[in-house]
Design a protein around this motif. Sequence first.
Motif, PDB file in Angstrom:
ATOM      1  N   GLU A  11      35.640  35.256  53.157  1.00 45.89           N
ATOM      2  CA  GLU A  11      36.284  35.436  51.858  1.00 45.89           C
ATOM      3  C   GLU A  11      36.418  34.114  51.123  1.00 45.89           C
ATOM      4  O   GLU A  11      36.345  33.027  51.710  1.00 45.89           O
ATOM      5  N   PHE A  12      36.586  34.231  49.798  1.00 46.24           N
ATOM      6  CA  PHE A  12      36.908  33.103  48.936  1.00 46.24           C
ATOM      7  C   PHE A  12      38.308  33.342  48.380  1.00 46.24           C
ATOM      8  O   PHE A  12      38.891  34.416  48.539  1.00 46.24           O
ATOM      9  N   HIS A  13      38.821  32.319  47.703  1.00 42.01           N
ATOM     10  CA  HIS A  13      40.144  32.431  47.088  1.00 42.01           C
ATOM     11  C   HIS A  13      40.044  32.109  45.600  1.00 42.01           C
ATOM     12  O   HIS A  13      39.608  31.023  45.215  1.00 42.01           O
ATOM     13  N   LEU A  14      40.423  33.081  44.771  1.00 38.27           N
ATOM     14  CA  LEU A  14      40.391  32.926  43.323  1.00 38.27           C
ATOM     15  C   LEU A  14      41.723  32.348  42.858  1.00 38.27           C
ATOM     16  O   LEU A  14      42.765  33.005  42.973  1.00 38.27           O
ATOM     17  N   LEU A  15      41.700  31.135  42.330  1.00 37.77           N
ATOM     18  CA  LEU A  15      42.934  30.471  41.924  1.00 37.77           C
ATOM     19  C   LEU A  15      43.432  30.933  40.561  1.00 37.77           C
ATOM     20  O   LEU A  15      44.567  30.644  40.191  1.00 37.77           O
ATOM     21  N   SER A  93      36.502  39.060  49.063  1.00 39.16           N
ATOM     22  CA  SER A  93      35.558  39.012  50.181  1.00 39.16           C
ATOM     23  C   SER A  93      34.223  38.425  49.730  1.00 39.16           C
ATOM     24  O   SER A  93      33.895  38.397  48.542  1.00 39.16           O
ATOM     25  N   TYR A  94      33.454  37.969  50.711  1.00 42.55           N
ATOM     26  CA  TYR A  94      32.146  37.374  50.424  1.00 42.55           C
ATOM     27  C   TYR A  94      31.238  38.373  49.711  1.00 42.55           C
ATOM     28  O   TYR A  94      30.562  38.024  48.745  1.00 42.55           O
ATOM     29  N   ILE A  95      31.248  39.625  50.178  1.00 39.78           N
ATOM     30  CA  ILE A  95      30.394  40.659  49.563  1.00 39.78           C
ATOM     31  C   ILE A  95      30.849  40.944  48.136  1.00 39.78           C
ATOM     32  O   ILE A  95      30.023  41.081  47.223  1.00 39.78           O
ATOM     33  N   GLU A  96      32.179  41.047  47.929  1.00 42.68           N
ATOM     34  CA  GLU A  96      32.692  41.289  46.586  1.00 42.68           C
ATOM     35  C   GLU A  96      32.332  40.146  45.644  1.00 42.68           C
ATOM     36  O   GLU A  96      31.976  40.359  44.489  1.00 42.68           O
ATOM     37  N   CYS A  97      32.426  38.934  46.154  1.00 43.14           N
ATOM     38  CA  CYS A  97      32.117  37.760  45.347  1.00 43.14           C
ATOM     39  C   CYS A  97      30.637  37.751  44.958  1.00 43.14           C
ATOM     40  O   CYS A  97      30.285  37.513  43.798  1.00 43.14           O
ATOM     41  N   LEU A  98      29.785  38.031  45.927  1.00 43.39           N
ATOM     42  CA  LEU A  98      28.355  38.073  45.645  1.00 43.39           C
ATOM     43  C   LEU A  98      28.030  39.198  44.667  1.00 43.39           C
ATOM     44  O   LEU A  98      27.172  39.037  43.780  1.00 43.39           O
ATOM     45  N   SER A  99      28.725  40.323  44.796  1.00 43.08           N
ATOM     46  CA  SER A  99      28.517  41.442  43.871  1.00 43.08           C
ATOM     47  C   SER A  99      28.937  41.063  42.457  1.00 43.08           C
ATOM     48  O   SER A  99      28.268  41.426  41.472  1.00 43.08           O
ATOM     49  N   GLN A 100      30.061  40.348  42.336  1.00 41.70           N
ATOM     50  CA  GLN A 100      30.492  39.891  41.020  1.00 41.70           C
ATOM     51  C   GLN A 100      29.456  38.982  40.384  1.00 41.70           C
ATOM     52  O   GLN A 100      29.138  39.114  39.196  1.00 41.70           O
ATOM     53  N   ILE A 101      28.931  38.052  41.152  1.00 42.99           N
ATOM     54  CA  ILE A 101      27.904  37.144  40.638  1.00 42.99           C
ATOM     55  C   ILE A 101      26.716  37.939  40.105  1.00 42.99           C
ATOM     56  O   ILE A 101      26.211  37.691  39.002  1.00 42.99           O
ATOM     57  N   CYS A 102      26.287  38.931  40.884  1.00 47.67           N
ATOM     58  CA  CYS A 102      25.124  39.727  40.512  1.00 47.67           C
ATOM     59  C   CYS A 102      25.384  40.540  39.246  1.00 47.67           C
ATOM     60  O   CYS A 102      24.600  40.495  38.294  1.00 47.67           O
ATOM     61  N   PHE A 103      26.505  41.259  39.209  1.00 47.73           N
ATOM     62  CA  PHE A 103      26.761  42.152  38.080  1.00 47.73           C
ATOM     63  C   PHE A 103      27.147  41.385  36.808  1.00 47.73           C
ATOM     64  O   PHE A 103      26.809  41.815  35.693  1.00 47.73           O
ATOM     65  N   VAL A 104      27.850  40.268  36.946  1.00 49.90           N
ATOM     66  CA  VAL A 104      28.142  39.442  35.771  1.00 49.90           C
ATOM     67  C   VAL A 104      26.838  38.929  35.169  1.00 49.90           C
ATOM     68  O   VAL A 104      26.664  38.896  33.941  1.00 49.90           O
ATOM     69  N   SER A 105      25.901  38.539  36.028  1.00 47.93           N
ATOM     70  CA  SER A 105      24.596  38.076  35.544  1.00 47.93           C
ATOM     71  C   SER A 105      23.826  39.205  34.874  1.00 47.93           C
ATOM     72  O   SER A 105      23.173  38.998  33.839  1.00 47.93           O
ATOM     73  N   PHE A 178      37.274  34.913  38.439  1.00 45.27           N
ATOM     74  CA  PHE A 178      36.209  35.693  39.039  1.00 45.27           C
ATOM     75  C   PHE A 178      35.186  34.736  39.646  1.00 45.27           C
ATOM     76  O   PHE A 178      35.239  33.522  39.435  1.00 45.27           O
ATOM     77  N   CYS A 179      34.262  35.290  40.413  1.00 43.10           N
ATOM     78  CA  CYS A 179      33.250  34.464  41.073  1.00 43.10           C
ATOM     79  C   CYS A 179      32.149  34.101  40.080  1.00 43.10           C
ATOM     80  O   CYS A 179      31.222  34.890  39.855  1.00 43.10           O
ATOM     81  N   ILE A 184      30.609  28.781  42.435  1.00 40.54           N
ATOM     82  CA  ILE A 184      30.230  29.061  43.822  1.00 40.54           C
ATOM     83  C   ILE A 184      29.261  28.007  44.334  1.00 40.54           C
ATOM     84  O   ILE A 184      29.373  27.524  45.468  1.00 40.54           O
ATOM     85  N   ILE A 185      28.309  27.618  43.515  1.00 42.81           N
ATOM     86  CA  ILE A 185      27.333  26.600  43.918  1.00 42.81           C
ATOM     87  C   ILE A 185      28.025  25.276  44.206  1.00 42.81           C
ATOM     88  O   ILE A 185      27.649  24.547  45.136  1.00 42.81           O
ATOM     89  N   LYS A 186      29.071  24.946  43.435  1.00 46.58           N
ATOM     90  CA  LYS A 186      29.794  23.697  43.655  1.00 46.58           C
ATOM     91  C   LYS A 186      30.507  23.668  45.008  1.00 46.58           C
ATOM     92  O   LYS A 186      30.782  22.598  45.551  1.00 46.58           O
ATOM     93  N   LEU A 187      30.820  24.848  45.566  1.00 46.51           N
ATOM     94  CA  LEU A 187      31.511  24.910  46.859  1.00 46.51           C
ATOM     95  C   LEU A 187      30.559  24.733  48.037  1.00 46.51           C
ATOM     96  O   LEU A 187      31.012  24.533  49.169  1.00 46.51           O
TER      97      LEU A 187
END
Length: 312
Positions: A11-15, A93-105, A178-179, A184-187
Amino acid sequence: MELKNQTAVSEFHLLGLTDNHRMLPLVFIMFLFMYLITVFGNLIIIMAISSGSQLHTPMYLFLSILSINDICYSTVTIPKMLVNIQAHDDSISYIECLSQICFVSIFGGMENFLLAVMAYDRYVAICKPLRYTVIMNPICCVLMVLFSLFFSIMDALLHSLMVLRLSFCTDLEIPHFFCELAQIIKLACSDTFLNNFLIFVAAFVFGGGPVCGIIFSYIYIVSSVLRMPSSGGKHRAFSTCASHLSVVSLFYGTGFGVYISSAVTDSLRNTAMASMMYSVVPPLLNPFIYSLRNREMKEALRKLVGRLIYLI
């Protein structure tokens, strides 16, 4: 520093936009209100277009698809933020974050392509009015929408798959609500040269292409309008483009503002606030721009409201 590969990251943490917990209820109410207005406003536009036979034209077909896209664009990010605030949990979660990246794009790219398609539609309507129904036939319109979706999905999949190859450090805090791909790349602790290079190439191809299309369309539009003999014709021509120009200015203006903000400030919170302007504000304001600046939309909305009141 210890590395974790992508399979170890859970998982990641959204501040979020603020670290002041007292402000979170206000942020929750503000974003909930904006999300509801976005969904309701765009649904009204879709209903008005579908119920008004005079609006069954390519211009309003593209507008209804833009409204659907705006609803999806906001739904990808805002509800998760609201749930996190309500649950006092900033994890994703990692999957949710990756999904956000995909759908936002996908939806961000789709917005970009749709604005270019709508500019081309206005170009044909003003510069080639006698051939408008031939050029902008239903098959052509559907193909333009499908190609826009195809290129948006291809762009999103490229970025998402490239994120899968990254390894991440122990610091998995994202200073955003959001992710966002760049954050994400900076992390990542692994080499991100290919990811950044892909962002540059994709921005040039998938972003620059539609922008150039919009610019060239309006160069021809302005040139044709200036050659019109009557002032009334000029006014009608410009009025048909006013709403689209306003939406284009809002979308690309906020995007350019994000770029400037990230370049001149080191504050990640300020960058997150600027990113909110292009991800939340355009879908929120687009329905108002088209309903307030378009005479046909005003008439369709008036009839729709009248029918709804009658049913109630």
